[in-house]
Design an enzyme around this catalytic site. Structure first.
Site, short mmCIF file in Angstrom:
data_model
loop_
_atom_site.label_atom_id
_atom_site.label_comp_id
_atom_site.label_asym_id
_atom_site.label_seq_id
_atom_site.Cartn_x
_atom_site.Cartn_y
_atom_site.Cartn_z
CG ASP A 1 -0.93 5.93 2.43
OD1 ASP A 1 -1.98 5.55 1.89
OD2 ASP A 1 -0.60 5.58 3.58
CG HIS B 1 -1.88 1.09 1.28
ND1 HIS B 1 -2.98 1.13 0.47
CD2 HIS B 1 -1.94 2.20 2.04
CE1 HIS B 1 -3.67 2.23 0.72
NE2 HIS B 1 -3.05 2.90 1.67
CG ASP C 1 -5.63 3.30 4.35
OD1 ASP C 1 -6.16 3.00 5.43
OD2 ASP C 1 -4.68 4.10 4.25
CG HIS D 1 -6.58 6.96 0.94
ND1 HIS D 1 -6.19 6.18 -0.12
CD2 HIS D 1 -5.80 6.59 1.98
CE1 HIS D 1 -5.23 5.37 0.26
NE2 HIS D 1 -4.96 5.60 1.53
#
Ligand SMILES: [Zn+2]
Length: 1017
Positions: A249, A247, A359, A563
């Site tokens: 970000d 993941h 997420d 996000h």
């Protein structure tokens, strides 16, 4: 034998530790040189930074510094014939490159921040050779970031490891054999024979290496464990699909530029491990991340592409980025899929039919329709496991949106996208899978994530041993899409969940970092206005449609909807960088809009006007309003999706005279009375002869709550404390044509709030224009409107529709929905009367009891930059750790009305409040286009035309409309431009059916909240 158990369990862990320590033996040091820069530089520029000679224990930079490291040394003669590695740990992140500067492998400091229950994030081993010759020189270059996975400098940033070491592959293999069995023992049923036999085997193996790790002892220990590792399951009731994942970000506790480097490090590690592990499958989401690799690391990207073609890397999730879905607008969500899905198809030939949002902080009830109408069949997340109050009842289910469309959802039963791929993962998946009664398949995403990194050797070694391990569900590495195709076979028996997937947490993100939310709304509106105008200018004035420019602007806007950016949960630097970009994007969009307006204006016949002004209306209904040109007020009308020429030289129009004092303002509709505090004591609706504020209560009460939370969360019980109420410092009143205005000034600590409250002739809106100089810390600013309305539910606008939420706290589900992310309006109505609150940039709404409450601003210290003490900055100065220390401007309006909000036209009123009429100065000239024209219109007030644009392919005109009230409606779309044919398409503009068109009019049937996309030729 109780003693045996106690003794063995403790010593098994010691034995495992000894094995771990025995894998690598340091044989020689490396010399360390580095060239440090503030910002990253390319391999070609690697020695342009400040040169540093470094040793173990030296610190080499400050947070987010960059440096090129060169490690040099010689493999000692003693290592001949052995496997040799480098051990590198500079307490930062490293991207090791080859002699051409191509990424070879990513490394991460062992001390990095991470949720250690999920495993250790460190990666410090760089394989050099399987069989050393002895005396080979070593030179390795690496691009370093002075930050760990979570944007922190650990251990003062000192260099920890820079060594040449030999590796014992037999010890490593025994280590993982031992580790997997040791952990399996703890998750298998206590009374099982399997567990007892594993315990004995481990006990024996431990004694075999009791005296040391010589080759024969290690081989014998492996042999003793082989039988336990080889035991297989019978027919499995549950099988697990495993997905290597990282993941990433795209910005969070680090700036955007570091994410590009995180991507390179992560993909380099993936590609390197794919050489070593033939089963290894890795899935990476977000087209934007791939695009960055293409731009910044073309060599790496070519290798990624080859692995995708081979089926080893899966482009995942059909989205441009993994966006927020609370604040992000409806059209933006469509574009996230449009650009994301198209990118994966164009670049890799992979058509992704599922959305991956593990997420994001809650999922709008508009999403099922958006996904279904864009050809998306499946959705995956795990975030609802973070809810604080209620346990979401399903992990495999059918998710039905506000319009009744549905997609199938799988929520990872392991409740993480950073799984360790360990026996405990498989045990948890089986134990925790709430729909295992009806589903035989579950998905597991493993690898180090959030800050990237991805799977390490340990994940892949474990998986190699767990493929079919007696007592745990069998696990297979495969693409997410392959999982879905197996899993969907059981879908007939899945339960249905209706409406949004609300995360009972992080409601602060509806408000935090207000400027980004303001800009996101402005950009969505500016792009809407520009696409429409540019499409018309292309059609009617032969102007070029600025497709490439619009694509680039859209993609950057979509990026900032990530996000952790739009929700406000990134560090300050992310906002310091994206706010100027937003300003530039807005200016660029407005320039495109201006060019399209000018192209059209040149064609309009303005000859009848002495001082012509052209009013362009992008809304699908006739607008009527007061407009001030120079000093004169004009009552103006502009037709639906069209324009009208106004002569500014005409005398001003007559209006009903309003009245204003600092105590009271009044127009032909409302009388608004202020109390001494500045708040509103009464709003009397003259049309309906009704009071809107309950007796003894105060509306537009601006209040401050102590907010010791962070960017994500305010305390659930914040309202238990009595708020500080803003007190009025001064006020003044004036009349400006048809407007009655009161301006109030409030002082709060070191902040100043100036609010202009106005009524305009012919309008039932009380408008509030606020300018705020904000310096408070740990404080939440809210505005409250108690209203004389009693209703059990309030209505909130979301993307492409609205939802109702209880106004009470009867159940824990009511209680948990502390705030609702409404878009342009919220409405509280009883049978005969109601009050709506409109806004231009706010999202955090709460309607409890009879009070409409809007969260305006939060200043919270985390994620900051950390480590800036409160008293390091003088009061009144902007404190870098706290959010929103800036000047703000925002608008909201109160709308008292008869009937409920939908009957009272709150949808259109809120669009008009947000989207101004475009006023374009023109010269007086003849033209081919008449002085007034409507290019597009729809005959039903329930239907709003949201988007008009040129088709992605070809010259067709795309018209997207939706039903706004929750009714079944047949509407007629009429075109004032030449239309020869029409068809309905999906959201990706793929043709679905031809439509009848007669005299330029098109009948269109809408289900409640249905979105329709038409292509006009
Ligand atoms: Zn994330």
């Amino acid at each position: 034998m109780p003693d045996f158990v106690a003794y063995t369990d403790k010593h098994l862990d010691v034995a495992l530790q000894r094995l771990g320590d025995g894998v690598y033996t340091i044989v020689a040091p490396l010399a360390i040189a580095a060239w440090r820069t503030k910002e990253p530089v390319s391999f070609a520029q690697r020695t342009m930074g400040e040169p540093l000679q470094l040793s173990i224990g030296d610190a080499w930079g400050e947070l987010f510094d960059a440096a090129w490291f060169r490690f040099t040394g010689t493999i000692p003669a003693s290592a001949v014939g052995q496997e040799v590695v480098l051990l590198l740990d500079v307490n930062g992140e490293l991207c090791v490159v080859d002699e051409r500067g191509e990424p070879v492998r990513g490394l991460t400091n062992v001390a990095s921040e991470f949720d250690k229950r999920l495993g250790m994030p460190g990666k410090r081993v760089l394989p050099l050779t399987d069989r050393a010759q002895g005396r080979e020189p070593v030179e390795v270059w690496a691009d370093a970031g002075c930050n760990d996975l979570f944007g922190i400098v650990q251990e003062n940033g000192v260099i920890k490891d820079a060594w040449i070491a030999v590796c014992r592959p037999d010890v490593k293999a025994l280590y993982y054999d031992f580790e997997v069995l040791r952990e399996a023992m703890t998750v298998l049923p206590e009374a099982s024979a399997r567990r007892a036999q594993i315990q004995y085997a481990l006990h024996d193996a431990m004694h075999l290496i009791w005296n040391g790790l010589d080759g024969d002892a290690v081989a014998a220990a492996r042999e003793r464990l082989r039988g336990e590792l080889a035991k297989r399951n019978g027919d499995a009731s549950l099988s697990v699909s495993a997905l290597g994942h990282a993941h990433i970000d795209l910005a969070w506790l680090w700036p955007l530029r570091e994410t590009k480097r995180k991507g390179a490090r992560t993909f380099a590690t993936v590609l390197a491990n794919m050489e070593l592990y033939p089963d290894y499958i890795f899935a990476a989401s977000q087209a934007q991340l791939f695009q960055w690799m293409k731009e910044e690391y073309p060599g790496l990207y070519a290798r990624i592409k080859a692995r995708v073609a081979e089926g080893r890397i899966e482009p995942q999730g059909a989205l441009w980025v993994e966006p927020d879905t609370n604040v992000t607008g409806g059209e933006s969500l469509i574009r996230q899929i449009l650009y994301g899905r198209r990118y994966f198809l164009d670049e890799f030939g992979v058509d992704v039919d599922y959305v991956w949002l593990p997420d994001t902080f809650g999922y709008t009830g508009a999403l099922p329709q958006i996904m279904a109408r864009a050809g998306i069949r499946y959705f995956s997340t795990q975030k609802l496991s973070w809810s604080l109050i209620n346990t979401f009842p399903h992990q495999s289910f059918r998710w039905q949106g506000i319009d009744g469309s549905a997609v199938l959802v799988h929520m990872l039963p392991e409740e993480t996208y950073n799984g360790p791929a360990a026996p405990r993962s498989l045990a948890m998946i089986e134990q925790n899978y709430r729909d295992k009664g009806v589903s035989s398949h579950a998905l597991m995403a493993y690898g180090i994530g959030d800050g990237g990194g991805g799977p390490g050797e340990e994940h892949l070694e474990r998986l190699a041993r767990l493929r079919n391990f007696a007592g745990l569900p069998p696990v297979q590495q495969e693409w997410t899409s392959a999982f879905f195709e197996k899993w969907v076979q059981d879908a007939e028996r899945f339960a249905t969940w209706q409406g949004e997937l609300y995360l009972e947490r992080h409601q602060g993100t509806f408000t935090t970092n207000a400027a980004n939310k303001w800009y996101n709304r402005r950009m969505e509106q500016a792009l809407r206005e520009t696409e429409w105008m540019a499409a018309m200018a292309h059609r009617l004035a032969g102007a070029d449609y600025p497709r490439a420019a619009l694509d680039a602007i859209w993609q950057e806007v979509l990026l900032y909807q990530f996000h952790d950016i739009l929700p406000g949960s990134s560090i300050k630097r992310v906002y310091d960088e994206c706010l100027p970009r937003y300003a530039a994007l807005l200016a660029e969009t407005e320039a495109l809009l201006g060019a399209a307006q000018q192209a059209l204006a040149a064609q309009v016949d303005t000859a009848a006007a002495r001082q012509p002004v052209i009013l362009f209306n992008s809304l699908g209904w006739e607008r009527e309003q007061w407009l001030k040109l120079g000093d004169a007020w004009h009552s103006v009308k502009a037709p639906s999706l069209g324009y009208a020429v106004l002569d500014a030289a005409l005398p001003a129009d007559v209006f009903p005279q309003p009245a204003a004092t600092t105590e009271q303002i009044e127009n032909d509709r409302l009388v608004v009375r202020f109390d001494a505090s500045g708040a509103i004591a009464s709003i009397f609706d003259k049309l309906n002869q009704r009071e809107s504020v309950p007796p003894g209560e105060l509306a537009n009460r601006l209040v401050l709550y102590h907010d010791p939370g962070d960017a994500w969360d305010f305390p659930m019980d914040y309202a238990e404390a009595t708020p500080r109420v803003l007190t009025l410092a001064s006020s003044r009143a004036w009349i400006d044509g048809p407007r009655a205005v009161v301006e109030q000034t409030y002082h709060i600590g070191h902040s100043v709030l100036v609010q202009e409250i106005s009524l305009t002739a012919g309008s039932s809106l009380v408008e509030f224009v606020t300018r705020l100089h904000w310096r408070e810390r740990g404080t939440m600013l809210r505005v409250e409107f108690p209203v004389a309305v009693h209703a059990e539910e309030a209505r909130y606008e979301i993307q492409f529709g609205n939802i109702r939420r209880s106004t009470h706290r009867n159940t824990t589900w009511d209680m948990a929905r502390a705030e609702t992310p409404a878009h342009k309006w919220v409405d509280l109505s009883q049978r005969d009367y109601g009050v709506a609150l409109l806004n231009d940039s706010k999202y955090g709404h709460k309607v409890k009891g009879h009070t409409i409450d809007l969260n305006l601003l939060r200043s919270v210290p985390y994620p900051g930059p950390r480590l800036v003490a409160d008293d390091a900055v003088a009061p009144g100065e902007p404190h870098p750790a706290y959010t929103d220390q800036a000047d703000h401007a925002f608008r909201y309006a109160l709308y008292p009305h008869a009937g409920d909000g939908l009957d009272a036209g709150v949808v259109r009123t809120a669009y008009e409040f947000n989207i101004p009429l475009q006023v374009v100065d023109a010269t007086s000239h003849a033209g081919t286009m008449p002085p007034v024209e409507s290019w597009l219109a729809v005959d039903r007030p329930e239907v709003v035309i949201e988007t008009v644009k040129l088709a992605e392919q070809g010259d067709g005109l795309i018209v997207r409309a939706y039903e706004t009230t929750g009714a079944t409606v047949t509407a007629h779309v009429s075109a004032g431009i030449a239309v020869t044919g029409a068809e309905e398409t999906d959201l990706l503009e793929r043709s679905e059916r031809a439509m009848d068109i007669a005299d330029g009019t098109l009948p269109v049937d809408f289900r409640p909240f249905e979105i329709k996309t038409l292509r006009l030729r």
